[in-house]
Design a protein around this motif. Sequence first.
Motif, PDB file in Angstrom:
ATOM      1  N   PRO A   1       0.838  -1.210   0.000  1.00  0.00           N
ATOM      2  CA  PRO A   1       0.000   0.000   0.000  1.00  0.00           C
ATOM      3  C   PRO A   1       0.868   1.252   0.000  1.00  0.00           C
ATOM      4  O   PRO A   1       1.968   1.239   0.551  1.00  0.00           O
ATOM      5  CB  PRO A   1      -0.787  -0.105   1.304  1.00  0.00           C
ATOM      6  N   LYS A   2       0.374   2.333  -0.656  1.00  0.00           N
ATOM      7  CA  LYS A   2       1.047   3.637  -0.550  1.00  0.00           C
ATOM      8  C   LYS A   2       1.049   4.033   0.921  1.00  0.00           C
ATOM      9  O   LYS A   2       0.069   3.795   1.624  1.00  0.00           O
ATOM     10  CB  LYS A   2       0.249   4.701  -1.305  1.00  0.00           C
ATOM     11  N   MET A   3       2.115   4.684   1.351  1.00  0.00           N
ATOM     12  CA  MET A   3       2.201   5.100   2.753  1.00  0.00           C
ATOM     13  C   MET A   3       2.069   6.625   2.849  1.00  0.00           C
ATOM     14  O   MET A   3       2.439   7.345   1.914  1.00  0.00           O
ATOM     15  CB  MET A   3       3.523   4.631   3.365  1.00  0.00           C
ATOM     16  N   TYR A   4       1.541   7.069   3.975  1.00  0.00           N
ATOM     17  CA  TYR A   4       1.272   8.505   4.196  1.00  0.00           C
ATOM     18  C   TYR A   4       1.918   8.970   5.493  1.00  0.00           C
ATOM     19  O   TYR A   4       1.831   8.275   6.515  1.00  0.00           O
ATOM     20  CB  TYR A   4      -0.243   8.753   4.233  1.00  0.00           C
ATOM     21  N   LYS A   5       2.578  10.141   5.411  1.00  0.00           N
ATOM     22  CA  LYS A   5       3.149  10.765   6.610  1.00  0.00           C
ATOM     23  C   LYS A   5       2.045  11.534   7.309  1.00  0.00           C
ATOM     24  O   LYS A   5       1.312  12.283   6.659  1.00  0.00           O
ATOM     25  CB  LYS A   5       4.236  11.777   6.234  1.00  0.00           C
TER      26      LYS A   5
ATOM     27  N   ALA B   1      -3.856   6.568   8.457  1.00  0.00           N
ATOM     28  CA  ALA B   1      -3.431   7.984   8.529  1.00  0.00           C
ATOM     29  C   ALA B   1      -4.649   8.894   8.666  1.00  0.00           C
ATOM     30  O   ALA B   1      -4.666   9.817   9.493  1.00  0.00           O
ATOM     31  CB  ALA B   1      -2.616   8.355   7.296  1.00  0.00           C
ATOM     32  N   GLU B   2      -5.705   8.621   7.876  1.00  0.00           N
ATOM     33  CA  GLU B   2      -6.933   9.438   7.948  1.00  0.00           C
ATOM     34  C   GLU B   2      -7.549   9.364   9.340  1.00  0.00           C
ATOM     35  O   GLU B   2      -8.027  10.372   9.876  1.00  0.00           O
ATOM     36  CB  GLU B   2      -7.945   8.955   6.895  1.00  0.00           C
ATOM     37  N   THR B   3      -7.543   8.171   9.916  1.00  0.00           N
ATOM     38  CA  THR B   3      -8.096   8.004  11.270  1.00  0.00           C
ATOM     39  C   THR B   3      -7.287   8.790  12.292  1.00  0.00           C
ATOM     40  O   THR B   3      -7.857   9.463  13.161  1.00  0.00           O
ATOM     41  CB  THR B   3      -8.144   6.507  11.644  1.00  0.00           C
ATOM     42  N   LYS B   4      -5.969   8.760  12.190  1.00  0.00           N
ATOM     43  CA  LYS B   4      -5.102   9.502  13.133  1.00  0.00           C
ATOM     44  C   LYS B   4      -5.403  10.999  13.036  1.00  0.00           C
ATOM     45  O   LYS B   4      -5.543  11.686  14.063  1.00  0.00           O
ATOM     46  CB  LYS B   4      -3.617   9.270  12.831  1.00  0.00           C
TER      47      LYS B   4
END
Length: 106
Positions: free
Chosen positions: A25-29, A81-84
């Motif tokens: 999966p693509k990862m997000y900072k 990431a969206e949840t965080k």
Amino acid sequence: MEEEPIKEGGQELAVETAKPKLQPPKMYKVLLINDDYTPMEFVVDILERFFNKDRQTATRIMLEVHTRGSGVCGLFPRDVAETKVYQVDQYSKTHEHPLLCTMEEA
Ligand code: TYC
């Protein structure tokens, strides 16, 4: 592994080994943005509570955000990431602090 030729009506069928379809999966900072009003202790609490940092690491990241304008809290797949970001926004609003949390593709 060697492929056995598959025969149909005496004819050999050309068979290709399937390429693996799953990509990592693509990862997000997930980033915190500095502001002049959110207390330092609140930012450290956020990093411990939502990003599982120990106090020393949380303090280091908070100071990095404070001095450089932004800092990375962690690297996650998109939905995590969206949840965080959502959890940090809600928690900051509840405590009436203007802390900004965003995400960007790594
Ligand atoms: N700059 C804030 C202060 O001096 C502290 C702070 C750090 C705020 C990090 C936001 O993302 C932040 N109280």
